[in-house]
Design a protein around this motif. Structure first.
Motif, PDB file in Angstrom:
ATOM      1  N   CYS A 109     -98.085-104.889 -84.416  1.00  0.00           N
ATOM      2  CA  CYS A 109     -98.114-103.974 -83.275  1.00  0.00           C
ATOM      3  C   CYS A 109     -96.714-103.456 -82.954  1.00  0.00           C
ATOM      4  CB  CYS A 109     -98.714-104.659 -82.060  1.00  0.00           C
ATOM      5  SG  CYS A 109    -100.473-105.064 -82.253  1.00  0.00           S
ATOM      6  N   ALA A 110     -95.706-104.315 -83.087  1.00  0.00           N
ATOM      7  CA  ALA A 110     -94.329-103.880 -82.873  1.00  0.00           C
ATOM      8  C   ALA A 110     -93.960-102.800 -83.880  1.00  0.00           C
ATOM      9  CB  ALA A 110     -93.377-105.065 -82.988  1.00  0.00           C
ATOM     10  N   GLY A 111     -94.397-102.961 -85.131  1.00  0.00           N
ATOM     11  CA  GLY A 111     -94.119-101.947 -86.140  1.00  0.00           C
ATOM     12  C   GLY A 111     -94.721-100.610 -85.773  1.00  0.00           C
ATOM     13  N   GLU A 112     -95.968-100.607 -85.331  1.00  0.00           N
ATOM     14  CA  GLU A 112     -96.613 -99.355 -84.957  1.00  0.00           C
ATOM     15  C   GLU A 112     -95.935 -98.731 -83.744  1.00  0.00           C
ATOM     16  OE1 GLU A 112    -100.963 -99.087 -85.149  1.00  0.00           O
ATOM     17  OE2 GLU A 112    -100.953-101.161 -85.852  1.00  0.00           O
ATOM     18  N   GLU A 113     -95.541 -99.554 -82.776  1.00  0.00           N
ATOM     19  CA  GLU A 113     -94.890 -99.006 -81.586  1.00  0.00           C
ATOM     20  C   GLU A 113     -93.508 -98.444 -81.913  1.00  0.00           C
ATOM     21  OE1 GLU A 113     -96.403 -98.432 -78.678  1.00  0.00           O
ATOM     22  OE2 GLU A 113     -98.094 -99.121 -79.886  1.00  0.00           O
ATOM     23  N   LEU A 114     -92.743 -99.130 -82.753  1.00  0.00           N
ATOM     24  CA  LEU A 114     -91.430 -98.606 -83.132  1.00  0.00           C
ATOM     25  C   LEU A 114     -91.559 -97.285 -83.876  1.00  0.00           C
ATOM     26  CD1 LEU A 114     -90.352-101.499 -82.343  1.00  0.00           C
ATOM     27  CD2 LEU A 114     -88.720-101.208 -84.194  1.00  0.00           C
ATOM     28  N   ALA A 115     -92.604 -97.167 -84.693  1.00  0.00           N
ATOM     29  CA  ALA A 115     -92.775 -95.946 -85.484  1.00  0.00           C
ATOM     30  C   ALA A 115     -93.301 -94.786 -84.650  1.00  0.00           C
ATOM     31  CB  ALA A 115     -93.709 -96.212 -86.666  1.00  0.00           C
ATOM     32  N   PHE A 116     -94.299 -95.038 -83.789  1.00  0.00           N
ATOM     33  CA  PHE A 116     -94.962 -93.938 -83.082  1.00  0.00           C
ATOM     34  C   PHE A 116     -94.382 -93.708 -81.688  1.00  0.00           C
ATOM     35  CE2 PHE A 116     -98.052 -95.233 -86.288  1.00  0.00           C
ATOM     36  CZ  PHE A 116     -98.361 -93.995 -86.844  1.00  0.00           C
ATOM     37  N   ARG A 117     -94.440 -94.697 -80.806  1.00  0.00           N
ATOM     38  CA  ARG A 117     -93.872 -94.523 -79.469  1.00  0.00           C
ATOM     39  C   ARG A 117     -92.358 -94.546 -79.503  1.00  0.00           C
ATOM     40  NH1 ARG A 117     -98.930 -94.373 -80.056  1.00  0.00           N
ATOM     41  NH2 ARG A 117     -98.932 -96.601 -80.570  1.00  0.00           N
ATOM     42  N   GLY A 118     -91.765 -95.067 -80.593  1.00  0.00           N
ATOM     43  CA  GLY A 118     -90.321 -95.124 -80.719  1.00  0.00           C
ATOM     44  C   GLY A 118     -89.767 -93.944 -81.498  1.00  0.00           C
ATOM     45  N   LEU A 119     -89.733 -94.063 -82.810  1.00  0.00           N
ATOM     46  CA  LEU A 119     -89.078 -93.056 -83.643  1.00  0.00           C
ATOM     47  C   LEU A 119     -89.727 -91.683 -83.497  1.00  0.00           C
ATOM     48  CD1 LEU A 119     -86.925 -92.451 -85.794  1.00  0.00           C
ATOM     49  CD2 LEU A 119     -88.649 -93.002 -87.532  1.00  0.00           C
ATOM     50  N   ALA A 120     -91.051 -91.605 -83.621  1.00  0.00           N
ATOM     51  CA  ALA A 120     -91.711 -90.299 -83.544  1.00  0.00           C
ATOM     52  C   ALA A 120     -91.452 -89.633 -82.197  1.00  0.00           C
ATOM     53  CB  ALA A 120     -93.213 -90.455 -83.790  1.00  0.00           C
ATOM     54  N   ALA A 121     -91.548 -90.400 -81.110  1.00  0.00           N
ATOM     55  CA  ALA A 121     -91.324 -89.831 -79.783  1.00  0.00           C
ATOM     56  C   ALA A 121     -89.879 -89.365 -79.610  1.00  0.00           C
ATOM     57  CB  ALA A 121     -91.676 -90.860 -78.707  1.00  0.00           C
ATOM     58  N   GLN A 122     -88.923 -90.151 -80.101  1.00  0.00           N
ATOM     59  CA  GLN A 122     -87.522 -89.759 -79.939  1.00  0.00           C
ATOM     60  C   GLN A 122     -87.138 -88.606 -80.866  1.00  0.00           C
ATOM     61  OE1 GLN A 122     -85.034 -93.276 -80.160  1.00  0.00           O
ATOM     62  NE2 GLN A 122     -85.513 -93.838 -78.048  1.00  0.00           N
ATOM     63  N   VAL A 123     -87.770 -88.515 -82.014  1.00  0.00           N
ATOM     64  CA  VAL A 123     -87.541 -87.359 -82.882  1.00  0.00           C
ATOM     65  C   VAL A 123     -88.039 -86.089 -82.200  1.00  0.00           C
ATOM     66  CG1 VAL A 123     -88.347 -86.227 -84.994  1.00  0.00           C
ATOM     67  CG2 VAL A 123     -87.435 -88.551 -85.102  1.00  0.00           C
ATOM     68  N   VAL A 124     -89.243 -86.138 -81.661  1.00  0.00           N
ATOM     69  CA  VAL A 124     -89.772 -84.978 -80.940  1.00  0.00           C
ATOM     70  C   VAL A 124     -88.862 -84.643 -79.757  1.00  0.00           C
ATOM     71  CG1 VAL A 124     -91.689 -84.118 -79.549  1.00  0.00           C
ATOM     72  CG2 VAL A 124     -92.156 -85.380 -81.645  1.00  0.00           C
ATOM     73  N   GLY A 125     -88.445 -85.665 -79.012  1.00  0.00           N
ATOM     74  CA  GLY A 125     -87.577 -85.442 -77.865  1.00  0.00           C
ATOM     75  C   GLY A 125     -86.220 -84.873 -78.229  1.00  0.00           C
ATOM     76  N   SER A 126     -85.788 -85.089 -79.468  1.00  0.00           N
ATOM     77  CA  SER A 126     -84.493 -84.566 -79.901  1.00  0.00           C
ATOM     78  C   SER A 126     -84.506 -83.047 -80.070  1.00  0.00           C
ATOM     79  CB  SER A 126     -84.093 -85.202 -81.243  1.00  0.00           C
ATOM     80  OG  SER A 126     -83.908 -86.584 -81.119  1.00  0.00           O
ATOM     81  N   PHE A 127     -85.673 -82.474 -80.264  1.00  0.00           N
ATOM     82  CA  PHE A 127     -85.760 -81.044 -80.572  1.00  0.00           C
ATOM     83  C   PHE A 127     -85.825 -80.165 -79.331  1.00  0.00           C
ATOM     84  CE2 PHE A 127     -87.533 -82.583 -84.708  1.00  0.00           C
ATOM     85  CZ  PHE A 127     -86.577 -81.989 -85.517  1.00  0.00           C
ATOM     86  N   PHE A 128     -86.145 -80.728 -78.171  1.00  0.00           N
ATOM     87  CA  PHE A 128     -86.415 -79.902 -76.997  1.00  0.00           C
ATOM     88  C   PHE A 128     -85.462 -80.240 -75.863  1.00  0.00           C
ATOM     89  CE2 PHE A 128     -90.336 -80.269 -79.398  1.00  0.00           C
ATOM     90  CZ  PHE A 128     -90.696 -78.933 -79.536  1.00  0.00           C
ATOM     91  N   ARG A 129     -84.830 -79.200 -75.300  1.00  0.00           N
ATOM     92  CA  ARG A 129     -83.901 -79.405 -74.208  1.00  0.00           C
ATOM     93  C   ARG A 129     -84.632 -79.638 -72.883  1.00  0.00           C
ATOM     94  NH1 ARG A 129     -80.031 -74.182 -75.521  1.00  0.00           N
ATOM     95  NH2 ARG A 129     -79.199 -74.922 -77.511  1.00  0.00           N
ATOM     96  N   GLN A 130     -85.716 -78.863 -72.671  1.00  0.00           N
ATOM     97  CA  GLN A 130     -86.418 -78.964 -71.401  1.00  0.00           C
ATOM     98  C   GLN A 130     -87.106 -80.317 -71.284  1.00  0.00           C
ATOM     99  OE1 GLN A 130     -86.722 -76.473 -73.529  1.00  0.00           O
ATOM    100  NE2 GLN A 130     -85.719 -74.763 -72.467  1.00  0.00           N
ATOM    101  N   ARG A 131     -86.846 -80.974 -70.174  1.00  0.00           N
ATOM    102  CA  ARG A 131     -87.336 -82.338 -69.984  1.00  0.00           C
ATOM    103  C   ARG A 131     -88.865 -82.406 -70.006  1.00  0.00           C
ATOM    104  NH1 ARG A 131     -85.546 -86.071 -64.823  1.00  0.00           N
ATOM    105  NH2 ARG A 131     -86.987 -87.793 -65.149  1.00  0.00           N
TER     106      ARG A 131
END
Length: 313
Positions: A156-178
Motif C-alpha cells: 500500500c505504501a508503494g501505491e501511495e508513493l507512486a499515485f498520491r505521491g509522485l503522480a500528484a506532485q508531477v501534476v502539481g509541478s506543471f500548474f501555477r494556479q493553486r
C-alpha cells in the motif's frame, strides 16, 4: 525558485505543489517520470528473473504465490518513486513523504489505529451479520495472513508513493494556479489508480476511483502520505481478512465486478474512516506542524521550534 503566477509567499504550500515550491524546471517532472519508469521496469525484470531462477516450484497460478508476487511487484514502487524525486527533481527523497521531508511514524501508526474505529466493526458485521459465511481456519491460511500483516503495508505504501505521491506532485509541478493544480493532482492520479487495477465493471471502477480521491484528499489535508498509507493498508487488510476467513481469497484477488450498492457502501464506509482520521489530525497533530510557505523553506515542528528558542533564551 518560483515563477510569476505562483501562489503568494504568504500562502502555505500544499502537498501537490511541493516539488514546484522546492524549485522545478519544465523538464524535471519528465525526467522524474523517465527515471521512475526505468527503475520500476528494472525491478519487474529482476523479479521475473528471480522467479525463473527458482524454476517450476513457483506457481504463479496458485493463490499464495500470486499474492506474494503481486505484493513484491508493488513494493518495487517505493524505491522507484523515491529515486525519481531524488534523481529527477534533485530534491530530498523525503520530500515525497510529506511537507516535512520525512515520514511521521507516530502519526502513521495513530492514523492506522484510528481507522479501526470505522473499519474494524464493519469487518465483524460483514463476517457475522451482513453476509455470513462459515469461517475457515485451515492451515493454508497461514501464509496469506503473514503476507497480509507484513507485506500489505509495504504494498500500500508503494501505491501511495507512486499515485498520491509522485503522480500528484508531477501534476502539481506543471500548474501555477493553486486550484487547478490541486484539482488535477486529485483527479489524474485517481484515474490512473483505478485503471491500474485492470479489467473491471463500472461500479468497481467507481469504487476504486473514489478510493483514490479519498486517499488524495487525506494527503492534501494532512500534508503527507502517512494517513493515506494507513487507511489504504487497513482497507486492504480488512477486505482480505474477510476473504481469507471465508475461503474466498481467490475471488477477491481476481475481482472484476461488484454491484452498485456494494460500491457505494464501500465508499461511504471508507469516507467515514477518512473523516475520522482527519478529525484526529485536526485535534492532535495539526498544531504540531508549521506549514512551509512560498518560496519553500525548510519546515520544522512547532514544538521543536519552541524548544530551540527556549534553549537559546
Amino acid at each position: 525558485m518560483t515563477s510569476p503566477g505562483d501562489p503568494s509567499i504568504f500562502e502555505p504550500v500544499r502537498y501537490p505543489q511541493w516539488q514546484r515550491a522546492l524549485g522545478s524546471r519544465w523538464w524535471k517532472p519528465w525526467l522524474a517520470l523517465l527515471i521512475f519508469g526505468l527503475i520500476y521496469g528494472g525491478s519487474l525484470l529482476l523479479l521475473r528473473a528471480g522467479v525463473n531462477a527458482l524454476g517450476p516450484g513457483v506457481r504463479a497460478d496458485e493463490v499464495p504465490w500470486f499474492l506474494l508476487l503481486l505484493n513484491l511487484s508493488l513494493i518495487g514502487l517505493i524505491p522507484a518513486s523515491m529515486l525519481a524525486v531524488r534523481l529527477g527533481y534533485w530534491h530530498p527523497a523525503g520530500s515525497l513523504l510529506s511537507l516535512w521531508q520525512r515520514m511521521r511514524w507516530g502519526w502513521l501508526l495513530r492514523a492506522w489505529a484510528v481507522s479501526w474505529l470505522a473499519m474494524g466493526p464493519l469487518l465483524l458485521l460483514d463476517l457475522f451479520l451482513v453476509a455470513p459465511h462459515p469461517i475457515d481456519l485451515r492451515g493454508q491460511m497461514l501464509w496469506p495472513v503473514v503476507m497480509l500483516l507484513f507485506l500489505t503495508p509495504l504494498q500500500c505504501a508503494g501505491e501511495e508513493l507512486a499515485f498520491r505521491g509522485l503522480a500528484a506532485q508531477v501534476v502539481g509541478s506543471f500548474f501555477r494556479q493553486r486550484v487547478v493544480s490541486i484539482a488535477l493532482s486529485l483527479l489524474i492520479p485517481s484515474l490512473l489508480f483505478a485503471m491500474m487495477h485492470g479489467p473491471q465493471d463500472g461500479p468497481l471502477f467507481l469504487a476504486r476511483f473514489g478510493l483514490g480521491l479519498l486517499f488524495g484528499w487525506l494527503t492534501l489535508r494532512t500534508g503527507g502520505l502517512e494517513a493515506a498509507i494507513a487507511l489504504h493498508t487497513l482497507n486492504n487488510q480488512t477486505a482480505f481478512l474477510d476473504a481469507i476467513f471465508t475461503n474466498q481469497l481467490q475471488e477477491a484477488l481476481f475481482m472484476t465486478k461488484v454491484d452498485w450498492i456494494t460500491a457505494v457502501v464501500q465508499l461511504l464506509l471508507v469516507g467515514l474512516a477518512a473523516w475520522i482520521i482527519w478529525r484526529a489530525y485536526q485535534n492532535r497533530e495539526a498544531a504540531r506542524w508549521t506549514l512551509p510557505h512560498w518560496p519553500a523553506q525548510k519546515p520544522v515542528a512547532t514544538a521543536e521550534a519552541n524548544e530551540s528558542r527556549a534553549a537559546q533564551g
